[in-house]
Design an enzyme around this catalytic site. Structure first.
Site, PDB file in Angstrom:
ATOM      1  N   ASP A 184       8.187  56.431  -7.636  1.00  0.00           N
ATOM      2  CA  ASP A 184       8.683  57.724  -7.191  1.00  0.00           C
ATOM      3  C   ASP A 184      10.022  58.066  -7.842  1.00  0.00           C
ATOM      4  OD1 ASP A 184       8.616  59.994  -5.217  1.00  0.00           O
ATOM      5  OD2 ASP A 184      10.445  59.014  -4.525  1.00  0.00           O
ATOM      6  N   GLU A 214       6.269  58.967 -11.744  1.00  0.00           N
ATOM      7  CA  GLU A 214       6.503  60.371 -11.408  1.00  0.00           C
ATOM      8  C   GLU A 214       7.790  60.764 -12.125  1.00  0.00           C
ATOM      9  OE1 GLU A 214       7.613  63.464  -7.852  1.00  0.00           O
ATOM     10  OE2 GLU A 214       8.390  61.437  -7.903  1.00  0.00           O
TER      11      GLU A 214
END
Length: 728
Positions: free
Chosen positions: A408, A461
């Site tokens: 993330d 990401e």
């Protein structure tokens, strides 16, 4: 003096004073014990189970000692303690110094030693009577003045089990007869002796929920896996040439059951029963779980974790989570886990200022504080933090058999000025905005994953143009296997949300992704981030009346599955969820009572089926030779067409998307080969709640050159639809 330090739990070296103190120059030995509230302490020999004498109370606060003759290093004992209320037996933890220090001998040599040595490790102690169970506690708090283990076993009183500080900044202690299931925390005093909020174990494997947030001793050796066949097969898979259709979900709000208390999230076992069946029916290859690392606040969706080594106990135990993963694998479904190494929350029981100083985070708030998420940023330059983070990734692959980690907020790690204005960040040594420490950490993380777990892969990401995110480290890349294609997501959603009358002015947004499609190994994500915080659901982004909105989503889904790149859809997308996602609610499964939503679900099921069955749609996802435009400049009609090509055969899938509500009878498409072409899919079919405008299923190539191709076919192109036609 000693009794006062013990009574205030301010000692950093209890092994120097407590336990069996052997005098090497004489035959005399001293046993000293610190047992508050005791009035009598007797020493019992483990070997004979007989008393060898009684300790004398030398301080009213609870300090006892006595000299003994002819005791050696192998002497093991326990105490028979009497207080005002009762008599009980307790094995002295301070006779096991060597076993306590064992924890720190290997830390730092390789990252997995963090979770193999630190935290609460179940061990066995050798005594003259045989082996007894115990837990070895070890925690890194380099600037603390004292640390105690507190828990159910000592009434959460820090005076009973004061830990020993080691030269490397770890605090250690072995506590006999503390077994799996026992709750505990650390009582820490800062460098000046001030008490801090009780801390959960940074390397805890299991945690209690609010309000205690206590860590729980856990035995990782008990679960018996049955997925060896899966792991072996996955180690041989070429992921770049294989289909990957990912179903992203939030475990707590996927399909809660309702009772008098309201919505109750499914347990890991219930998810195994219900989710796997759904995913298999829909044809997805992988599940991606939003973070299930332990986190205190439901509203963070797991992206503010405090327990990077523990699956949240909201849904069950760590073994329950292993069962879920095991069942996925036995059913041919891979499991991807969101991992959050970018930041952590300030909760008092967590990592923030862990020992009263900045142990885990950057000290300078211009580097150590994240303005977007009001959270602390890890100090990626500290070796102890780097070891901690990489270990927290590896444990999911090791102990939980996870197939992939999706990392993330990588962009926030890579740049010092991420989401900061001028003057709010500190440049690197070269005056730039790149965080070299984070770059180094991510490369190391990827090398560790790919070097040690051949079945596993990683996904970033990452939303910027940082080069070579999904290229190997030896080529100068970050080493990720894949990267989310945020550019495709943003541009294509912006295009499809426009009224069809205006799409001709935005045609480049739906085609531009092919300019950079092979710069990285992309995943096409329509994730949770796109259907929350007022953005509306995927269906609600679509313009037009009820039929047109549904047709727009179907046409878009068909385009997505044909576009180069692996696929990711968030829960609810594939049933045409009307409301945007709410973490405290549920997917609106009742919508499947209506033909429109059932039709949308039928389409996604069919898309997954075709995507995994036809190599042309996936084998050359990351190679320029797998894609060819047929027509990408027809902005006036908002129609585009292209070919997807297989590597293992001559298979070609022709894709035509009509992004207006205008149907086209006798629409001509350029093709390469003579022969018969077969309809694979029209998103306008009645089974998908379409108009069934295209009735033919086979098309003969004609010797009419068209759109740069030597031959062509004619179809009746439906409105707001994507059509797949295969040549084999």
């Amino acid at each position: 003096m000693l009794a006062n330090e013990l009574n205030q739990a301010k000692l950093h070296n209890p092994f120097d004073f407590l336990g069996l103190q052997i005098n090497q120059d004489s035959k005399h030995s001293l046993i000293r014990a610190w047992i508050p509230h005791a009035i009598k302490v007797e020493v019992i020999d483990f070997k004979t189970n007989q008393s060898v004498g009684e300790l004398t109370q030398i301080d009213a606060l609870g300090l006892f000692e006595a000299n003994f003759d002819d005791l050696d290093d192998n002497f093991t004992y326990y105490f028979k303690v009497s207080n005002a209320e009762h008599t009980y037996e307790v094995t002295d933890p301070y006779q096991f110094q060597e076993q306590a220090f064992h924890a720190v001998h290997y830390v730092g040599t390789k990252p997995e030693n963090i979770y193999q040595q630190l935290g609460a490790q179940l061990i066995e102690l050798d005594t003259a009577q045989g082996k007894i169970s115990a837990t070895r506690f070890a925690v890194f708090a380099p600037n603390a003045s004292s640390v105690s283990v507190i828990g159910d076993f000592n009434h959460w009183d820090g005076r009973y089990h004061i830990m020993q500080k080691t030269q490397c900044g770890h605090w250690v202690l072995v506590i006999p007869n503390v077994n799996a299931g026992t709750r505990y925390k650390y009582e820490i005093k800062d460098p000046t002796g001030n008490s801090l909020p009780h801390k959960s174990d940074p390397v805890g494997f299991y945690a209690d929920q609010y309000p205690s947030h206590a860590s729980i001793v856990f035995d990782h050796s008990q679960y018996q896996w049955n997925d060896s066949e899966w792991l072996e097969s996955q180690a041989k898979v070429n992921r770049y040439k294989s289909p990957m259709a990912i179903y992203e979900l939030h475990a707590g709000s996927w399909k809660p059951h309702y009772n008098e208390k309201g919505p109750q999230a499914l347990s890991y076992h219930q998810l195994a029963d219900e989710l796997i069946a759904y995913v298999k029916d829909m044809g997805y290859t992988h599940i991606e779980l939003m973070p299930i690392s332990e986190h205190p606040y439901d509203g963070s969706w797991g992206y503010q974790p405090v327990g990077l080594f523990a699956p949240t106990s909201r849904f069950g135990s760590p073994d329950d989570f292993k069962y879920f993963v095991d069942q996925c694998h036995q059913n041919g479904v891979g499991v991807i886990l969101d991992w959050v190494p970018a930041h952590f929350p300030e909760d008092g029981h967590g990592l923030a200022r862990f020992d009263g100083t900045y142990v885990y985070e950057y000290e300078d708030p211009k580097r150590g504080w994240h303005p977007d998420w009001n959270s602390c940023i890890y100090d990626f330059g500290k070796d102890s933090v780097r070891q901690f983070l990489v270990a927290s990734a590896l444990i999911w692959l090791d102990k939980f058999h996870i197939d992939a980690l999706r990392v993330d907020a990588v962009a926030s790690m890579l740049y010092w000025d991420y989401s900061r204005d001028e003057g709010e960040w500190v440049p690197n040594i070269d005056g730039g905005n790149e965080n070299y420490e984070a770059v180094s950490l991510l490369r190391w993380f990827n090398k560790e994953v790919y070097g040690k777990y051949p079945h596993a892969f990683t996904i970033a990401e990452e939303s910027t143009a940082f080069p070579k995110v999904s290229r190997p480290v030896f080529e100068g890349g970050l080493g990720f296997g894949f990267k989310w294609n945020m550019g495709w997501m943003h541009d294509s959603l912006h295009f499809i949300s426009k009224d069809p009358a205006y799409r001709k002015y935005h045609h480049n947004e739906i085609t531009f992704s092919m300019v950079y499609a092979y710069n990285e190994n992309f995943v096409l994500p329509i994730s949770h981030d796109e259907v929350v915080h007022g953005k509306g659901s995927l269906l609600r982004k679509m313009p037009g009346d009820e039929w047109q909105a549904a047709a727009n989503q179907r046409a878009y889904a068909g385009f997505m599955y044909a576009h180069p790149g692996k696929k990711l859809n968030f829960m609810g997308n594939d049933i045409g969820q009307s409301a945007e996602w709410n973490h405290a609610g549920s997917v609106d499964w009742y919508l499947l009572e209506y033909e429109k939503h059932k039709g949308i679900q039928n389409l996604y099921r069919k898309l997954n089926q075709l995507y995994t069955e036809y190599p042309a749609l996936y084998e050359k996802d990351h190679e320029a030779g797998g894609f060819e435009w047929v027509e990408h400049q027809d902005s006036g009609q908002s129609i585009l067409s292209f070919i997807r090509k297989a590597e293992s055969s001559e298979q070609k899938v022709y894709v035509v998307s009509n992004f207006t509500p205008v149907p086209h009878e006798g629409y001509r498409i350029g093709v390469k080969d003579k022969g018969t072409y077969k309809l694979l899919l029209s998103t306008d079919e009645q089974i998908y709640w379409g108009s069934d405008f295209l009735s033919n299923t086979h098309f003969e190539a004609q010797d009419i050159a068209w759109q740069g191709q030597e031959k062509s076919i004619m179809i009746d192109l439906p409105p707001l639809a994507t059509v797949y036609i295969v040549y084999e």
